[in-house]
Design an enzyme around this catalytic site. Sequence first.
Site: not given
Length: 693
Positions: A261, A300
Amino acid sequence: MTATTEILRPASYVYGTWHTAPDGQTLHDAVYGRPIAVISSEGVDFAEALRYGREVGGPALRKLTFHTRARMLRALATYLLERKEDYYQLSLLTGATRRDGWVDIEGGIGTLFNYASMARRDLPDERFLPEGKVERLGKGGTFVGRHLLVPREGVAVQINAYNFPVWGMLEKLAPAFIAGMPSLVKPAPQTAYLTERVVRDIIASGLLPEGSLQLVTGDPGDLLDHLEEQDMVAFTGSAATAQKLRVHPNIVARNVPFNTEADSLNASVLGLTVRPEDPEFALYVREVAREMTGKAGQKCTAIRRAIVPRDRVEEVVAALRAELSKVTVGDPARDDVRMGALVSTEQRERVRATLDALKAETSVVIGGEERELLGGDREKGAFLDPTLLLCESPLTARGPHELEAFGPVATLLPYDTLEEAAHLSKMGRGSLAGSIVTYDRAEATELVMGMASSHGRLLILNRDDAKESTGHGSPLPQLLHGGPGRAGGGAELAGLAGVKHHMNKVAVQADPTTLAAITHEYVPGAEVREDVIHPFRKTFDEIQVGDSLLTHRRTVTEADIVNFAALTGDHFYAHVDEIGAKEGIFGKRVAHGYFLISAAAGQFVWPAPGPVLANYGLENLRFVEPVGIGDTIRTRLTCKRKIRKDLRPGETRPTGVVEWHAEITNQRDELVATYDILTLVERAPDASDDLTA
């Protein structure tokens, strides 16, 4: 003002003991630059830590059922929630405001609650998970197959980023724990002291089996060299680091699953139809500003590229300037501060360097001058003011689509058509999250179809869902957290998909009776047990999978059909119109499908009071063959599986759900209908029931 005089020494928890090294890397608080912690993993035996997880934690977890693990996880979530204020105080040292900390701390604990609930609701009280339907592999029905999911017999190595030291750990721990796989957590060093505090409380609670959670602070050393085929790696961090780790020789040689991720250049699109006076315009501006400044832009999923209609650029800039002017910067411990600092001065310098590179193809439209600092140290602290850039030629520029300033920085990208907007969003080569702000459903549809292939998650934000929306960047336990391409190509959360990711799928082929014995679920064609005691007279504890009742026969008459039509108002021609029915697909009048189900209930239901308390539902209904006037039916009812239910607050009557498989056949023993019935059945109290609640 954040205050701490104690130098913290975050320890590793490995092979059942806390391990602290005398020397190591010194960490500084993000607000005033004071030394706050010394961190090191020197002396940790990584091979032993992995062995301990495989041989101690794994076996202990695999002895437990999904429901038992879920109860443990829920108890742990409650335990941590009671201690959240301690975590908030440490979180301030990372530069996070109270709001930032809420997402990290209570968001992480909430993920534990969510996975505990999902497991109890949607998984069996077993140590394995049957998946999909039973496949008939032979004509005679004596050879069948089904997929089973079982826990991997390794360790889930979880390498986390610095920006969410609590949530980042708990969102990986939860699905792995429910699946029955032990975790070895490796947090980023910058904020590992907060992760360590939470782990220290988890270990002290004694709520999880020993070996199911280990922690390595400091450098990972040769950890990856000791991975084996049953182990897994989940990584969160930069795309560049992910690329290096993914091709680690041992990971490649042993084919160790590697889930990434990674940070991505996420985009938010303002629809062409949105006007400045529309609610969606204000929603867009607020969302961009919030994503720029939340966690000081260190997310993120944050919006890095704001894609707006070319004729709305000036209005968007003016609105964002007004919105960002309200953002006060300084010590996050102060109530009047809305944005804190980046995690470290090193991180601030990296963002500044990326910002300088972006300026080659953009211009600064908001920012560039230092704001008043409300507490904190401008030089020793890691402060950076919100900065908005404008790229006039986004289709030919490269920087905005390749360089990520992991801080309070975003770039405006003008577009002329929806096709161009979707193309710009995909120039980031894969994103975790994207958003579309519009009230025009056709516009939203076109953008979703144009953007979907390059995104893991898309939010359509408008006036109808704004009140409940969790926003552009908030991952949810029920939905996918991951994305293609630059975003890593991995998948986390996504409800039970996150649990299944930690399990091995095996196809089991056998005769129906053997498969039923293995899966603890009745398989059509398997041996059944018939008893003189009616199954509805048995308690949840007495009934067994495979217990069966074959009912008496009943011949369907014209009066049955006419009376059912009159009772329900269902006068469909195939049931009541002799001429129309003959011209229809059956060539004759047939009984209502729901009459067959009602008639079958009349055949198998025990009328007197007993352990069966209620009908809980009906699933998988299929009508296979028509039943006409003069046909004779009977029903076989077989216990398919049992699901124990926990007592809810206020309940005093323990129950479970029994799932029955029903098959209605005609006089030629042909199957005419099949379905599953759920009944709520009384059970005896056991040790886990709290009858005083």
